[in-house]
Design an enzyme around this catalytic site. Structure first.
Site, short mmCIF file in Angstrom:
data_model
loop_
_atom_site.label_atom_id
_atom_site.label_comp_id
_atom_site.label_asym_id
_atom_site.label_seq_id
_atom_site.Cartn_x
_atom_site.Cartn_y
_atom_site.Cartn_z
N HIS A 251 0.83 -1.20 0.00
CA HIS A 251 0.00 0.00 0.00
C HIS A 251 0.86 1.25 0.00
CE1 HIS A 251 -4.18 -1.39 1.48
NE2 HIS A 251 -4.20 -1.03 0.22
N GLU B 55 -4.23 -11.66 -21.91
CA GLU B 55 -3.18 -11.71 -20.89
C GLU B 55 -2.82 -13.13 -20.49
OE1 GLU B 55 -4.46 -9.56 -17.39
OE2 GLU B 55 -6.48 -10.32 -17.52
N ASP C 26 0.24 -9.54 -16.70
CA ASP C 26 -0.04 -10.98 -16.56
C ASP C 26 0.52 -11.79 -17.73
OD1 ASP C 26 -1.33 -11.50 -14.08
OD2 ASP C 26 -3.00 -10.29 -14.80
N ARG D 280 4.74 -12.61 -11.02
CA ARG D 280 4.98 -11.16 -11.11
C ARG D 280 5.31 -10.50 -9.78
NH1 ARG D 280 -0.96 -8.85 -12.98
NH2 ARG D 280 -0.51 -6.90 -11.94
N CYS E 230 -2.85 -2.32 -22.06
CA CYS E 230 -3.04 -1.60 -20.81
C CYS E 230 -2.12 -2.10 -19.71
CB CYS E 230 -4.50 -1.64 -20.37
SG CYS E 230 -5.10 -3.30 -20.09
C1 PEP Z 1 -2.23 -6.67 -16.83
O1 PEP Z 1 -2.27 -7.82 -16.41
O2 PEP Z 1 -1.37 -6.25 -17.64
C2 PEP Z 1 -3.21 -5.68 -16.36
C3 PEP Z 1 -3.28 -4.48 -16.90
O3 PEP Z 1 -4.03 -6.01 -15.36
P1 PEP Z 1 -3.62 -6.15 -13.81
O4 PEP Z 1 -2.26 -5.54 -13.63
O5 PEP Z 1 -4.69 -5.45 -13.09
O6 PEP Z 1 -3.60 -7.63 -13.62
MG MG Z 2 -3.99 -8.64 -15.48
#
Ligand code: PEP
Ligand code: MG
Length: 562
Positions: free
Chosen positions: A185, A427, A451, A461, A498
């Protein structure tokens, strides 16, 4: 003296080192215990004082970012939590002094989280410690931490999220933390505030004195203590340049992102709530490429109602003023817990019950969210995006539910957006491999590299020990991305991105050469990315990049293009 650390937020800052270490132990040793009745009174007074401090911090809710507000609200709930209070009172009744009662109760609550194999949940232990420390400071007559002066570089072993939330951007230039993962956080808040930030920085206050000059070079991942006059001068010149560049970029942020050879790319925002929109628009984001709706569902005991969700989605849509807002359906599970769903702990949460898998299992909850999104579609351009898709069945089932809720809303005469596009996050390796098939059933793809990297390379990750392998420039990932964009275009749909890669300027020559249609990122990255796009050509080097053999070669090649 020089020390290295891991960069979380890039940049360069110069200032004076301040240590955040509150020596509770010494003060507790000097605490004079009284009768249990009196200790209970002292504790209750301290608890009320802490709760009232939190109320005061929350009074100016609109001045806080979404995440700051959420964390402080969680702490406010803990400060009023009956079971925490009763556990402390029990210890006092057994003869403990109030501060010891607090420490013991906090340690009991913390222990409940110890065995949980989930980084996010373990991070929540810090909220309990944070609130416990607030009680302690009141009991021990310690003032809330306050910073005086400007140009502060704050070092802490670890920092309580609520303290991070209270730091002023005007005073603090950089944050150095000994611990703190990218999902903690405190680190999320440091990023939101735009502090130059590094983690994994071990300092010994015995070796370095408070107030010494320090340069934090979070471009190179190095901290220089007691720099020479010449080094300091050089750094201040770089800071000035950085500030001027930031101002220049922000002034140009609303210009379109069009390459020199005329290829346009939409630069959109990743947000976690309506509170993030003002900054996103000011920084030139053209709509929302990823609304992480799970933040509406986390840290609460009950699921949000349709009305609550509708208002949040409508708020974002209206602020986007005609631009598309892609609302991702609930992506809970993995490292994102949801108390309201009481999910059981799993051996491999990232490969388990997560995102669309949960939604298709909890259809009423999913339908509620779909209704809220579709209703917001009556107020602007909205898109629905499904996370973690790995099979066609998940897409078809979701589409069936969308039709079902539309039918219900027609019957109830509720207005909703009739032309809401439906897309998927690509993803998982399965979605990448099946891209040509999936593309025939959806309106767009958005590549979630965060992901996609972990699943393609089999690298968790959030696991520091394998973080050296986690790299979106690994050619295996680049080939996958190439496949996804190409297959999308062959099927006549658009493809965006994204994940974090979308905001990395080094990745732009590759992404533009692919013909990516949209890049969605943290709003603070948008001005720089847009400027970079305006300064480049789109049609370079794809075959050469795809012929490179490892991530090192790819980086070197891309650096040569910028
Ligand atoms: C991703 O996996 O790249 C993504 C944008 O979603 P999150 O980071 O929320 O898993
Ligand atoms: Mg993701």
């Amino acid at each position: 003296m020089e020390i290295k650390g891991s960069v979380v937020v890039e940049g360069i800052a110069a200032g004076f080192i301040r240590f955040f270490n509150q020596d509770y132990e010494k003060r507790i040793q000097g605490y004079v215990k009284e009768s249990p009745e009196r200790e209970k009174e002292r504790f209750e007074k301290a608890r009320q004082g802490a709760a009232s401090d939190l109320n005061n911090l929350l009074k100016d809710r609109e001045k806080l970012s979404e995440s700051e507000g959420e964390i402080l609200e969680a702490h406010q709930l803990l400060a009023e939590d009956m079971s925490l209070k009763e556990t402390i009172v029990n210890y006092i009744e057994q003869g403990e002094a109030a501060p010891d009662g607090v420490l013991k109760a906090v340690s009991d609550f913390k222990a409940m989280f110890d065995d949980i194999d989930d980084e996010y949940l373990r991070e929540r232990q810090k909220d309990i410690i944070d609130v416990g420390n607030r009680f302690l400071r009141k009991l021990l007559g310690m003032k809330e931490f306050s910073l005086e002066g400007d140009n502060i570089v704050l070092w802490a072993k670890d920092i309580e999220p609520s303290l991070m939330a209270s730091l002023s951007e005007k005073q603090v230039k950089a944050i150095l933390l000994e611990s703190g993962s990218k999902t903690s956080h405190a680190v999320i808040l440091a990023k939101a505030k735009g502090f130059v930030t590094m983690v994994g920085v071990s300092l010994s206050p015995e070796e370095i004195s408070e107030g010494e000059n320090v340069i934090v070079d979070a471009n190179q991942g190095v901290i220089h203590f007691n720099p020479s006059e010449k080094e300091m001068e050089h750094c201040l010149a770089l800071v000035k340049e950085q500030e001027e560049q930031k101002k220049f970029l922000e002034e140009r942020a609303k210009l379109p992102a069009r390459t020199k050879d005329g290829k346009s790319v939409t630069v959109a925002a990743n947000i976690s709530g309506a509170g993030d929109m003002e900054k996103a628009i000011a920084l030139g984001c053209e709509g929302v490429g990823l609304f992480r709706t799970e933040f509406l569902f986390m840290d609460r005991d009950k699921l949000p109602t349709e009305e609550e969700q509708f208002l949040a989605y409508k708020g974002v849509t209206e602020q986007a003023a005609g631009n598309l807002c892609i609302i991702r359906t609930l992506d809970i599970g993995g490292d994102k817990p949801c108390k309201a769903l009481s999910l059981t702990a799993e051996e491999n949460p990232f490969l388990g019950f997560r995102a669309i898998r949960i939604c298709l299992n909890q259809k009423e909850m999913f339908k509620t969210q779909l209704r809220a999104i579709l209703r917001a579609g009556a107020y602007g351009k909205v898109g629905i995006m499904i996370p973690m898709v790995s099979s066609l069945w998940e897409i078809l089932e979701t589409k069936k539910l969308v039709e079902e809720v539309k039918g219900e809303m027609d019957a109830e005469k509720i207005s909703y957006g009739k032309e809401v596009p439906l897309g998927i996050m690509v993803e998982t390796p399965a979605a990448s491999i099946m891209a040509p098939v999936f593309a025939k059933h959806v309106d767009f793809f958005s590549i979630g590299t965060n992901d996609l990297v972990q699943y393609t390379l089999a690298v968790d990750r959030g696991n520091q020990s394998v973080s050296y392998l986690y790299d979106y420039f690994n050619p295996a990932v680049l080939h996958s991305i190439h496949r996804i964009v190409t297959r999308a275009h062959e099927a006549g749909i658009w493809a965006g991105m994204c994940g974090e890669m979308a905001g990395d300027k080094l990745a732009l020559p590759f992404l533009l050469a692919l013909g990516i249609d949209e890049l969605s990122m943290s709003p603070s990255q948008a001005p720089g990315v847009k400027e970079q796009i305006r300064n480049m050509d789109s049609g370079v080097c794809l075959d050469e990049i795809l012929s490179l053999k490892d991530a090192g070669e790819v980086r070197e090649y891309l650096r040569g293009l910028l």
